[in-house]
Design an enzyme around this catalytic site. Structure first.
Site, PDB file in Angstrom:
ATOM      1  N   GLY A   2      39.150  41.657  53.625  1.00  0.00           N
ATOM      2  CA  GLY A   2      38.474  42.424  54.654  1.00  0.00           C
ATOM      3  C   GLY A   2      39.032  43.812  54.894  1.00  0.00           C
ATOM      4  O   GLY A   2      38.995  44.310  56.012  1.00  0.00           O
ATOM      5  N   SER A   3      39.515  44.491  53.849  1.00  0.00           N
ATOM      6  CA  SER A   3      40.053  45.840  54.071  1.00  0.00           C
ATOM      7  C   SER A   3      38.944  46.813  54.478  1.00  0.00           C
ATOM      8  O   SER A   3      39.161  47.688  55.328  1.00  0.00           O
ATOM      9  CB  SER A   3      40.821  46.348  52.850  1.00  0.00           C
ATOM     10  N   ASN A   4      37.743  46.673  53.914  1.00  0.00           N
ATOM     11  CA  ASN A   4      36.628  47.523  54.345  1.00  0.00           C
ATOM     12  C   ASN A   4      36.174  47.148  55.749  1.00  0.00           C
ATOM     13  O   ASN A   4      35.801  48.011  56.542  1.00  0.00           O
ATOM     14  CB  ASN A   4      35.455  47.435  53.364  1.00  0.00           C
ATOM     15  N   ASN A  37      25.485  47.682  51.298  1.00  0.00           N
ATOM     16  CA  ASN A  37      26.638  47.142  50.581  1.00  0.00           C
ATOM     17  C   ASN A  37      27.459  48.308  50.039  1.00  0.00           C
ATOM     18  O   ASN A  37      26.940  49.400  49.814  1.00  0.00           O
ATOM     19  CB  ASN A  37      26.159  46.258  49.421  1.00  0.00           C
ATOM     20  N   ILE A  50      22.431  38.132  48.638  1.00  0.00           N
ATOM     21  CA  ILE A  50      21.596  37.899  49.820  1.00  0.00           C
ATOM     22  C   ILE A  50      20.242  37.369  49.336  1.00  0.00           C
ATOM     23  O   ILE A  50      19.644  37.921  48.414  1.00  0.00           O
ATOM     24  CB  ILE A  50      21.421  39.205  50.627  1.00  0.00           C
ATOM     25  N   MET A  95      30.790  37.992  48.705  1.00  0.00           N
ATOM     26  CA  MET A  95      30.635  37.654  47.287  1.00  0.00           C
ATOM     27  C   MET A  95      29.443  36.723  47.004  1.00  0.00           C
ATOM     28  O   MET A  95      29.480  35.939  46.066  1.00  0.00           O
ATOM     29  CB  MET A  95      31.931  37.044  46.760  1.00  0.00           C
ATOM     30  N   ARG A  96      28.405  36.841  47.810  1.00  0.00           N
ATOM     31  CA  ARG A  96      27.179  36.075  47.580  1.00  0.00           C
ATOM     32  C   ARG A  96      25.997  37.039  47.573  1.00  0.00           C
ATOM     33  O   ARG A  96      25.983  38.005  48.329  1.00  0.00           O
ATOM     34  CB  ARG A  96      26.954  35.041  48.684  1.00  0.00           C
ATOM     35  N   LYS A 115      20.598  27.860  49.632  1.00  0.00           N
ATOM     36  CA  LYS A 115      20.827  29.201  50.180  1.00  0.00           C
ATOM     37  C   LYS A 115      19.935  29.467  51.387  1.00  0.00           C
ATOM     38  O   LYS A 115      20.393  30.002  52.405  1.00  0.00           O
ATOM     39  CB  LYS A 115      20.578  30.268  49.114  1.00  0.00           C
ATOM     40  N   HIS A 138      30.115  49.121  46.790  1.00  0.00           N
ATOM     41  CA  HIS A 138      30.482  48.574  45.480  1.00  0.00           C
ATOM     42  C   HIS A 138      31.480  49.518  44.800  1.00  0.00           C
ATOM     43  O   HIS A 138      31.284  50.735  44.829  1.00  0.00           O
ATOM     44  CB  HIS A 138      29.228  48.406  44.619  1.00  0.00           C
TER      45      HIS A 138
END
Length: 192
Positions: A12-14, A107, A93, A90-91, A65, A109
């Protein structure tokens, strides 16, 4: 003030950069919820320290899902969340969330998309021996890192670069770029 939910799967650094930007009034939004799919993820501790509610789930405990996304959607709607911010989630949507939050999911990246989508973009860039990499912020669609690009920032890759050194450079860019882009989108009405 717009309410955002941050989705994360790891350290969770972002997420922390977004928390800090809100505290420093660089990002004018309320972080209403952390959504996490890994019970051991450090981002949960970050949320707890910041007093941010969490919805933590295990995907295998749901039929599919769509089932777990309906559970997430109930949480988001219950809190009046306006916008979803992916920060190391890491999933992919699925259609349940995409339909309900169309044009309101972003997002970040660690590559200059469309180059090196998916997992281990930093490793992919090093393996390809490219001279330039960077960071992309984009809207989320049904593909993997295929949505419309909002912003990019490039960095040069040194010949002696290691995965760790490049990752540190990428993180530094992400932590500055993401809150700035989110605030610009809020100012422009793009997160409404």
């Amino acid at each position: 003030m717009k309410k955002i939910a941050v989705f994360a799967s790891g350290s969770g650094s972002n997420f922390q950069a977004i928390i800090d930007a809100v505290k420093e009034s660089k990002l004018h939004a309320e972080i209403s919820l952390l959504v996490c799919d890994k019970r051991e993820a450090f981002c949960i501790e970050r949320a707890g320290q910041a007093g941010i509610p969490q919805f933590v789930f295990t995907a295998k405990n749901y039929a599919d899902k769509a089932d777990y996304e309906r559970a997430i959607l109930r949480e988001l709607e219950g809190l009046g969340v306006d916008f979803i911010v992916l920060a190391g989630y890491m999933r992919l949507i699925g259609t349940t969330l995409l339909r309900s939050y169309e044009g309101r999911i972003v997002n970040i990246h660690p590559s200059l998309l469309p180059a090196f989508p998916g997992k281990d973009a930093i490793g992919q860039a090093l393996a390809a021996k490219v001279k330039v990499s960077g960071v992309t912020v984009h809207f989320v669609d049904e593909g993997m890192d295929t949505g419309p690009i909002i912003a990019q920032k490039a960095i040069e890759i040194d010949a002696s670069e290691t995965k760790e050194s490049l990752q540190a450079k990428i993180h530094a860019i992400e932590h500055e770029l993401y809150p700035t882009v989110l605030q610009n989108l809020l100012n422009a009405g793009g997160l409404s």
